[in-house]
Design an enzyme around this catalytic site. Structure first.
Site: not given
Length: 365
Positions: A233, A251
């Site tokens: 991420k 997320d």
């Protein structure tokens, strides 16, 4: 008597075959007195019978009329069919749903092609709603972005943006942060939560940058994920926004929304990334992430989504999980959609031009 010129035989033939007469009818025959009397009795008898059977005929006619009138009830039965009820229900709900529309649920057997089309349409709609979408972390270099992204775990971008100015003012380069006193860094990072673990991560990744990459943030995924505290991420945030290389940022907001929209049922971030990435051209991945995350923070909240103010309600299978009344939904909007400050102290000009308000510095107000 016979007619002049006719024989008795011919007269008999005419009586036997009346159809051959000139007028085409049987000649009228005079009735005798006995026949007239009999006929009168029969007529009287018929009238009497008719009078006796009149009530029965009237009842029969009444029943017949009732039977003929019965089919008039059929339209009412037709109106009770599911199709008709469904139409009425749709009209009734139209007055409640946002913008006078009702969000139809995608069919359970939605084809792959239909899913791709719906997903891409949602992204196009969000692009029109958030043309100024951007990473909501303040940064001026890849180094600042990677540190800020690591610090954003388990807190808001707003809190990070209020904290990093002091951090970067004291430690502007990877070399400075690598040689920092952990206790001093912890004190600066305390407002972000989990400050001890985060201090260890940012100091560790700074040392790795100095020792392995000459103090520069690498631009490859395989190198970034080797740094302390950096996962896929964080790596995609840096690649997409500091290097212009496409990547999907999975997320918590992104995970929640793509499952609500039934783009995927996966729960593992890596599998979500792969599933959603297959629905879009690679060139759209970075902005797709911004659109979805912006929407999750402003309208499609975790606990109480503002369904009544959602621009993509007609495309959302989860419509109705949140507040559907438009006026009540407007009160749930956050950041610039609700008329409040955003998360960046120094947001892009496009965001300001769209009516966005910069976040206040740490300790203000």
């Amino acid at each position: 008597m016979t007619t002049s010129g006719e024989t008795p035989g011919r007269t008999s033939a005419r009586k036997a075959a009346p159809a051959k007469t000139t007028a085409g009818k049987t000649p009228a025959k005079k009735k005798t007195a006995a026949e007239k009397a009999a006929s009168g009795k029969v007529a009287a008898s018929g009238e009497t019978a008719a009078k006796r059977t009149a009530p029965a005929k009237a009842a029969a006619e009444t029943a017949s009329r009732a039977t003929k009138a019965a089919p008039a009830k059929k339209p009412a039965r037709k109106a009770a069919r599911p199709e008709a009820v469904s139409k009425k229900a749709t009209v009734a709900v139209d007055h409640v749903a946002p913008a006078g529309t009702v969000a139809p649920k995608p069919p359970g057997n939605e084809t792959r092609t239909a899913l791709v089309r719906r997903a891409r349409r949602i992204n196009r709609e969000l692009a029109e709603v958030y043309p100024y979408a951007h990473p909501e972390l303040d940064f001026e270099s890849p180094f600042q972005l990677i540190v800020a992204t690591v610090l954003s775990a388990q807190t808001t971008d707003l809190r990070v943006n209020q904290t990093t100015p002091a951090l970067f003012a004291r430690y502007p380069t990877p070399e400075d942060l690598a040689a920092a006193n952990p206790e001093e860094v912890e004190e600066i990072l305390r407002p972000t939560g989990f400050f001890r673990a985060k201090t260890k991560s940012v100091i560790g990744l700074s040392k790795a940058l100095v020792e392995e990459f000459g103090g520069e943030v690498p631009g490859r995924l395989e190198d970034l994920v080797k740094l302390p505290g950096v996962g896929r991420k964080t790596a995609f945030v840096v690649l997409g926004n500091a290097f212009g290389r496409p990547g999907i940022t999975v997320d918590t907001h992104f995970q929640r929304l793509v499952r609500r929209w039934q783009w995927t049922a996966e729960t593992d971030p890596d599998k979500i990334e792969a599933a959603v990435g297959s629905l879009f051209p690679k060139s759209e991945w970075t902005m797709l992430s911004h659109h979805v995350i912006f929407h999750g923070r402003r309208i499609c909240h975790a606990r109480k989504p503002a369904c009544g103010a959602c621009p993509i309600a007609p495309l959302c299978p989860a419509y109705g999980e949140g507040e559907t009344d438009p006026e009540k939904a407007k009160k749930l909007l956050k950041y610039e959609k609700g008329g409040f400050p955003g998360q960046r102290l120094k947001p892009p000009q496009a965001y300001l031009d769209a009516g966005g308000i910069p976040a206040p510095p740490l300790g203000a107000g």
